[in-house]
Design an enzyme around this catalytic site. Structure first.
Site, PDB file in Angstrom:
ATOM      1  N   SER A   1      68.226  28.497  37.739  1.00 28.58           N
ATOM      2  CA  SER A   1      68.193  29.693  38.594  1.00 28.58           C
ATOM      3  C   SER A   1      67.612  30.846  37.788  1.00 28.58           C
ATOM      4  CB  SER A   1      69.616  30.058  39.030  1.00 28.58           C
ATOM      5  OG  SER A   1      69.621  31.326  39.653  1.00 28.58           O
TER       6      SER A   1
ATOM      7  N   TYR B   1      78.245  32.130  36.785  1.00 31.36           N
ATOM      8  CA  TYR B   1      77.096  31.357  37.283  1.00 31.36           C
ATOM      9  C   TYR B   1      75.866  31.637  36.404  1.00 31.36           C
ATOM     10  CZ  TYR B   1      73.496  29.789  40.586  1.00 31.36           C
ATOM     11  OH  TYR B   1      72.427  29.162  41.174  1.00 31.36           O
TER      12      TYR B   1
ATOM     13  N   LYS C   1      73.823  28.824  34.079  1.00 32.26           N
ATOM     14  CA  LYS C   1      72.406  28.502  34.254  1.00 32.26           C
ATOM     15  C   LYS C   1      71.604  28.837  32.990  1.00 32.26           C
ATOM     16  CE  LYS C   1      72.513  26.935  38.564  1.00 32.26           C
ATOM     17  NZ  LYS C   1      72.167  25.552  38.931  1.00 32.26           N
TER      18      LYS C   1
END
Ligand code: NAP
Length: 257
Positions: free
Chosen positions: A149, A163, A167
Protein backbone atom coordinates in the site's frame (compact mmCIF):
# COMPACT_ATOMS: atom_id res chain seq x y z
CA UNK A 1 5.30 -11.10 -29.19
CA UNK A 2 2.73 -9.10 -27.20
CA UNK A 3 0.63 -12.17 -26.32
CA UNK A 4 3.67 -14.22 -25.35
CA UNK A 5 4.95 -11.46 -23.06
CA UNK A 6 1.78 -11.33 -20.97
CA UNK A 7 0.56 -14.91 -21.28
CA UNK A 8 0.21 -17.06 -18.14
CA UNK A 9 -0.59 -20.20 -20.13
CA UNK A 10 0.44 -23.32 -18.21
CA UNK A 11 1.18 -21.37 -15.00
CA UNK A 12 -0.34 -22.03 -11.60
CA UNK A 13 -1.21 -18.99 -9.48
CA UNK A 14 -2.16 -18.91 -5.80
CA UNK A 15 -3.96 -15.78 -4.60
CA UNK A 16 -4.74 -15.05 -0.97
CA UNK A 17 -7.71 -12.80 -0.22
CA UNK A 18 -9.07 -13.87 -3.60
CA UNK A 19 -12.74 -13.83 -2.66
CA UNK A 20 -13.44 -10.18 -3.44
CA UNK A 21 -11.93 -6.78 -4.22
CA UNK A 22 -8.43 -6.53 -5.65
CA UNK A 23 -7.68 -10.27 -5.16
CA UNK A 24 -10.79 -11.32 -7.06
CA UNK A 25 -9.98 -9.00 -9.97
CA UNK A 26 -6.43 -10.35 -10.16
CA UNK A 27 -7.69 -13.96 -10.03
CA UNK A 28 -10.11 -13.40 -12.93
CA UNK A 29 -7.46 -11.64 -15.02
CA UNK A 30 -4.84 -14.33 -14.40
CA UNK A 31 -7.38 -17.00 -15.39
CA UNK A 32 -8.14 -15.07 -18.58
CA UNK A 33 -4.39 -14.97 -19.28
CA UNK A 34 -4.33 -18.78 -19.06
CA UNK A 35 -3.29 -19.54 -15.48
CA UNK A 36 -4.80 -22.23 -13.28
CA UNK A 37 -5.98 -20.67 -10.06
CA UNK A 38 -5.98 -21.49 -6.38
CA UNK A 39 -8.07 -18.85 -4.64
CA UNK A 40 -8.09 -18.54 -0.91
CA UNK A 41 -9.53 -16.46 1.92
CA UNK A 42 -10.81 -17.27 5.39
CA UNK A 43 -14.13 -17.65 3.59
CA UNK A 44 -15.97 -15.55 6.13
CA UNK A 45 -18.78 -15.21 3.63
CA UNK A 46 -18.82 -18.71 2.08
CA UNK A 47 -20.49 -17.97 -1.27
CA UNK A 48 -17.83 -15.36 -2.18
CA UNK A 49 -14.90 -17.73 -2.65
CA UNK A 50 -16.95 -20.35 -4.49
CA UNK A 51 -18.43 -17.64 -6.71
CA UNK A 52 -14.95 -16.67 -7.91
CA UNK A 53 -14.16 -20.32 -8.71
CA UNK A 54 -17.45 -20.60 -10.62
CA UNK A 55 -16.69 -17.39 -12.53
CA UNK A 56 -13.30 -18.81 -13.58
CA UNK A 57 -14.78 -22.17 -14.59
CA UNK A 58 -17.48 -20.28 -16.50
CA UNK A 59 -14.68 -18.64 -18.52
CA UNK A 60 -13.36 -22.12 -19.36
CA UNK A 61 -10.56 -21.87 -16.79
CA UNK A 62 -9.41 -24.18 -14.01
CA UNK A 63 -9.69 -23.14 -10.37
CA UNK A 64 -10.11 -24.46 -6.85
CA UNK A 65 -10.92 -22.73 -3.57
CA UNK A 66 -9.06 -23.54 -0.37
CA UNK A 67 -10.06 -21.58 2.74
CA UNK A 68 -7.14 -20.44 4.94
CA UNK A 69 -6.26 -17.78 7.48
CA UNK A 70 -2.85 -16.56 6.27
CA UNK A 71 -1.67 -15.84 9.81
CA UNK A 72 -2.12 -19.47 10.93
CA UNK A 73 0.74 -21.83 10.19
CA UNK A 74 -1.43 -24.95 9.84
CA UNK A 75 -3.82 -23.18 7.46
CA UNK A 76 -0.90 -22.02 5.32
CA UNK A 77 0.53 -25.54 5.21
CA UNK A 78 -2.86 -27.00 4.19
CA UNK A 79 -3.32 -24.31 1.54
CA UNK A 80 0.07 -24.86 -0.08
CA UNK A 81 -0.20 -28.65 0.10
CA UNK A 82 -3.73 -28.52 -1.34
CA UNK A 83 -2.51 -26.38 -4.24
CA UNK A 84 0.39 -28.74 -4.94
CA UNK A 85 -1.85 -31.79 -4.70
CA UNK A 86 -4.25 -30.31 -7.27
CA UNK A 87 -1.84 -28.72 -9.75
CA UNK A 88 1.64 -30.09 -8.89
CA UNK A 89 3.38 -26.70 -8.72
CA UNK A 90 2.95 -23.01 -7.85
CA UNK A 91 4.46 -20.50 -10.29
CA UNK A 92 2.92 -17.29 -8.98
CA UNK A 93 2.04 -16.31 -5.42
CA UNK A 94 0.00 -13.17 -4.81
CA UNK A 95 0.03 -12.15 -1.14
CA UNK A 96 -3.09 -10.04 -1.26
CA UNK A 97 -4.96 -10.85 1.99
CA UNK A 98 -4.95 -7.79 4.17
CA UNK A 99 -6.77 -6.32 7.12
CA UNK A 100 -7.16 -3.07 9.02
CA UNK A 101 -9.75 -3.94 11.66
CA UNK A 102 -9.51 -0.82 13.84
CA UNK A 103 -9.02 2.88 13.37
CA UNK A 104 -6.92 4.27 16.21
CA UNK A 105 -4.03 6.56 16.96
CA UNK A 106 -0.90 4.70 18.04
CA UNK A 107 -1.14 5.87 21.64
CA UNK A 108 -4.70 4.53 21.99
CA UNK A 109 -4.16 1.33 20.02
CA UNK A 110 -4.75 -1.91 21.96
CA UNK A 111 -1.89 -4.41 21.88
CA UNK A 112 -4.20 -7.12 20.49
CA UNK A 113 -5.28 -4.90 17.59
CA UNK A 114 -1.63 -4.09 16.75
CA UNK A 115 -0.81 -7.80 16.76
CA UNK A 116 -3.85 -8.64 14.61
CA UNK A 117 -2.83 -6.20 11.87
CA UNK A 118 0.73 -7.51 11.82
CA UNK A 119 -0.48 -11.12 11.93
CA UNK A 120 -2.42 -10.80 8.68
CA UNK A 121 -0.52 -8.16 6.70
CA UNK A 122 3.04 -9.12 7.60
CA UNK A 123 3.25 -12.55 9.23
CA UNK A 124 0.69 -13.90 6.76
CA UNK A 125 2.75 -12.77 3.78
CA UNK A 126 5.89 -14.11 5.48
CA UNK A 127 4.42 -17.58 6.14
CA UNK A 128 3.01 -17.79 2.62
CA UNK A 129 6.20 -16.55 0.94
CA UNK A 130 8.47 -18.83 2.98
CA UNK A 131 6.36 -21.93 2.35
CA UNK A 132 5.77 -21.29 -1.35
CA UNK A 133 9.32 -20.06 -2.06
CA UNK A 134 10.71 -23.36 -0.77
CA UNK A 135 8.60 -25.10 -3.43
CA UNK A 136 9.61 -22.57 -6.10
CA UNK A 137 13.28 -23.20 -5.31
CA UNK A 138 12.74 -26.92 -6.04
CA UNK A 139 10.82 -26.01 -9.23
CA UNK A 140 13.57 -23.70 -10.47
CA UNK A 141 11.79 -20.36 -10.17
CA UNK A 142 8.63 -18.35 -9.66
CA UNK A 143 7.06 -14.98 -8.92
CA UNK A 144 5.94 -13.48 -5.64
CA UNK A 145 3.75 -10.38 -5.74
CA UNK A 146 2.97 -8.64 -2.46
CA UNK A 147 -0.04 -6.33 -2.38
CA UNK A 148 1.31 -3.59 -0.19
CA UNK A 149 0.00 0.00 0.00
CA UNK A 150 1.09 3.59 -0.40
CA UNK A 151 0.43 3.66 3.36
CA UNK A 152 3.71 1.75 3.68
CA UNK A 153 5.58 4.52 1.85
CA UNK A 154 4.31 7.61 3.63
CA UNK A 155 3.19 8.08 7.23
CA UNK A 156 -0.43 9.08 7.72
CA UNK A 157 -2.02 10.54 10.85
CA UNK A 158 -5.50 9.19 10.06
CA UNK A 159 -5.67 6.42 12.67
CA UNK A 160 -4.21 3.78 10.37
CA UNK A 161 -0.75 3.72 11.99
CA UNK A 162 -0.50 -0.03 12.59
CA UNK A 163 -1.57 -0.65 8.99
CA UNK A 164 1.08 1.81 7.70
CA UNK A 165 3.73 0.06 9.79
CA UNK A 166 2.69 -3.41 8.58
CA UNK A 167 2.89 -2.34 4.92
CA UNK A 168 6.24 -0.56 5.39
CA UNK A 169 7.61 -3.83 6.81
CA UNK A 170 6.07 -5.74 3.91
CA UNK A 171 7.92 -3.45 1.50
CA UNK A 172 11.21 -4.26 3.24
CA UNK A 173 10.38 -7.97 3.21
CA UNK A 174 9.77 -7.68 -0.54
CA UNK A 175 13.25 -6.25 -1.06
CA UNK A 176 15.05 -8.62 1.33
CA UNK A 177 13.41 -11.65 -0.28
CA UNK A 178 14.08 -10.26 -3.77
CA UNK A 179 17.78 -10.16 -2.91
CA UNK A 180 17.79 -13.60 -1.29
CA UNK A 181 15.75 -15.37 -3.97
CA UNK A 182 17.11 -13.87 -7.20
CA UNK A 183 19.73 -16.65 -7.34
CA UNK A 184 16.82 -19.14 -7.46
CA UNK A 185 15.12 -17.35 -10.36
CA UNK A 186 12.34 -16.13 -8.07
CA UNK A 187 11.32 -12.51 -8.63
CA UNK A 188 9.71 -10.68 -5.71
CA UNK A 189 7.88 -7.39 -6.20
CA UNK A 190 5.20 -5.34 -4.49
CA UNK A 191 2.26 -3.32 -5.73
CA UNK A 192 1.38 -0.28 -3.63
CA UNK A 193 -2.21 0.67 -4.39
CA UNK A 194 -3.61 4.02 -3.33
CA UNK A 195 -7.33 4.49 -2.67
CA UNK A 196 -9.18 1.65 -4.38
CA UNK A 197 -12.94 1.30 -3.99
CA UNK A 198 -13.46 -2.02 -2.16
CA UNK A 199 -15.13 -3.35 0.98
CA UNK A 200 -11.85 -2.89 2.82
CA UNK A 201 -11.69 0.85 2.16
CA UNK A 202 -15.43 1.48 2.63
CA UNK A 203 -14.90 4.04 5.40
CA UNK A 204 -12.74 6.13 3.07
CA UNK A 205 -15.41 6.45 0.38
CA UNK A 206 -18.49 6.61 2.65
CA UNK A 207 -17.34 8.92 5.44
CA UNK A 208 -17.77 12.38 3.85
CA UNK A 209 -14.75 13.93 5.57
CA UNK A 210 -12.35 11.08 4.76
CA UNK A 211 -13.70 10.89 1.20
CA UNK A 212 -13.17 14.60 0.56
CA UNK A 213 -9.65 14.45 1.99
CA UNK A 214 -8.73 11.48 -0.28
CA UNK A 215 -10.18 13.03 -3.43
CA UNK A 216 -8.22 16.20 -2.68
CA UNK A 217 -5.00 14.13 -2.45
CA UNK A 218 -5.57 12.00 -5.56
CA UNK A 219 -4.44 13.89 -8.67
CA UNK A 220 -6.86 11.91 -10.88
CA UNK A 221 -9.63 13.11 -8.45
CA UNK A 222 -11.39 9.79 -8.00
CA UNK A 223 -10.94 6.45 -6.26
CA UNK A 224 -9.43 3.62 -8.29
CA UNK A 225 -11.33 0.45 -9.17
CA UNK A 226 -9.94 -3.03 -8.31
CA UNK A 227 -9.60 -3.76 -12.06
CA UNK A 228 -7.12 -0.89 -12.32
CA UNK A 229 -4.58 -2.86 -10.25
CA UNK A 230 -4.78 -5.86 -12.57
CA UNK A 231 -2.53 -4.60 -15.39
CA UNK A 232 0.45 -4.22 -13.08
CA UNK A 233 -0.19 -7.60 -11.44
CA UNK A 234 -0.27 -9.25 -14.86
CA UNK A 235 2.98 -7.50 -15.80
CA UNK A 236 4.70 -8.70 -12.61
CA UNK A 237 3.43 -12.27 -13.04
CA UNK A 238 4.41 -12.63 -16.67
CA UNK A 239 7.46 -12.79 -18.92
CA UNK A 240 7.07 -9.03 -19.50
CA UNK A 241 8.78 -8.34 -16.14
CA UNK A 242 11.60 -10.91 -16.41
CA UNK A 243 14.27 -8.36 -15.36
CA UNK A 244 12.25 -6.67 -12.60
CA UNK A 245 12.70 -7.58 -8.94
CA UNK A 246 12.60 -5.82 -5.57
CA UNK A 247 10.32 -3.08 -6.88
CA UNK A 248 7.49 -1.41 -5.00
CA UNK A 249 5.28 0.08 -7.69
CA UNK A 250 2.50 2.54 -6.91
CA UNK A 251 -0.97 2.44 -8.49
CA UNK A 252 -2.44 5.49 -6.81
CA UNK A 253 -3.74 8.00 -9.35
CA UNK A 254 -0.96 10.36 -8.35
CA UNK A 255 -1.85 10.40 -4.64
CA UNK A 256 1.78 10.34 -3.51
CA UNK A 257 3.49 12.40 -6.22
N1 NAP B 1 -8.74 -0.94 -1.14
C1 NAP B 1 -7.73 -0.10 -0.98
O1 NAP B 1 -7.91 1.13 -1.00
C2 NAP B 1 -6.35 -0.63 -0.74
C3 NAP B 1 -5.28 0.29 -0.81
C4 NAP B 1 -3.98 -0.18 -0.63
C5 NAP B 1 -3.76 -1.51 -0.39
N2 NAP B 1 -4.80 -2.38 -0.32
C6 NAP B 1 -4.48 -3.77 -0.04
O2 NAP B 1 -5.07 -4.61 -1.01
C7 NAP B 1 -5.30 -5.90 -0.46
C8 NAP B 1 -6.71 -6.34 -0.80
O3 NAP B 1 -7.63 -5.43 -0.23
P1 NAP B 1 -9.07 -5.11 -0.83
O4 NAP B 1 -9.21 -3.65 -0.82
O5 NAP B 1 -9.30 -5.87 -2.09
O6 NAP B 1 -9.95 -5.68 0.37
P2 NAP B 1 -11.26 -6.61 0.45
O7 NAP B 1 -12.15 -6.37 -0.73
O8 NAP B 1 -11.81 -6.40 1.80
O9 NAP B 1 -10.64 -8.07 0.33
C9 NAP B 1 -9.80 -8.58 1.35
C10 NAP B 1 -9.59 -10.06 1.09
O10 NAP B 1 -8.71 -10.59 2.08
C11 NAP B 1 -9.32 -11.72 2.73
N3 NAP B 1 -8.80 -11.82 4.09
C12 NAP B 1 -8.93 -10.93 5.10
N4 NAP B 1 -8.28 -11.37 6.19
C13 NAP B 1 -7.72 -12.57 5.86
C14 NAP B 1 -6.94 -13.52 6.54
N5 NAP B 1 -6.60 -13.36 7.83
N6 NAP B 1 -6.54 -14.64 5.88
C15 NAP B 1 -6.89 -14.84 4.60
N7 NAP B 1 -7.64 -13.97 3.89
C16 NAP B 1 -8.05 -12.85 4.51
C17 NAP B 1 -10.83 -11.43 2.61
O11 NAP B 1 -11.65 -12.58 2.69
P3 NAP B 1 -12.24 -13.19 4.08
O12 NAP B 1 -12.80 -12.04 4.85
O13 NAP B 1 -13.25 -14.20 3.66
O14 NAP B 1 -11.07 -13.82 4.73
C18 NAP B 1 -10.88 -10.86 1.19
O15 NAP B 1 -10.82 -11.90 0.24
C19 NAP B 1 -5.02 -5.78 1.04
O16 NAP B 1 -3.75 -6.30 1.32
C20 NAP B 1 -5.05 -4.29 1.29
O17 NAP B 1 -4.22 -3.92 2.37
C21 NAP B 1 -6.09 -1.97 -0.49
Amino acid sequence: MFEKLFSLQGKVALITGGSRGIGQSIALAFAEAGAKLVVSSRNKRPPELEKVVEQIRGMGGEAIAIPAHVGKKEDVRNLVQGALKQFGRIDILVNNAGANPVLSTMVDLEEEAFEKVLEVNLKGAFLMSKTVANEMIKQGGGRIINISSISGLRARADKTGAYCISKAALNMMTQVMAKELAQHNILVNAIAPGSIKTEFSRVNWTDPERKEQRIREIEIRRFGEPEEVVGLALFLASEASSFVTGEIIRVDGGQTI
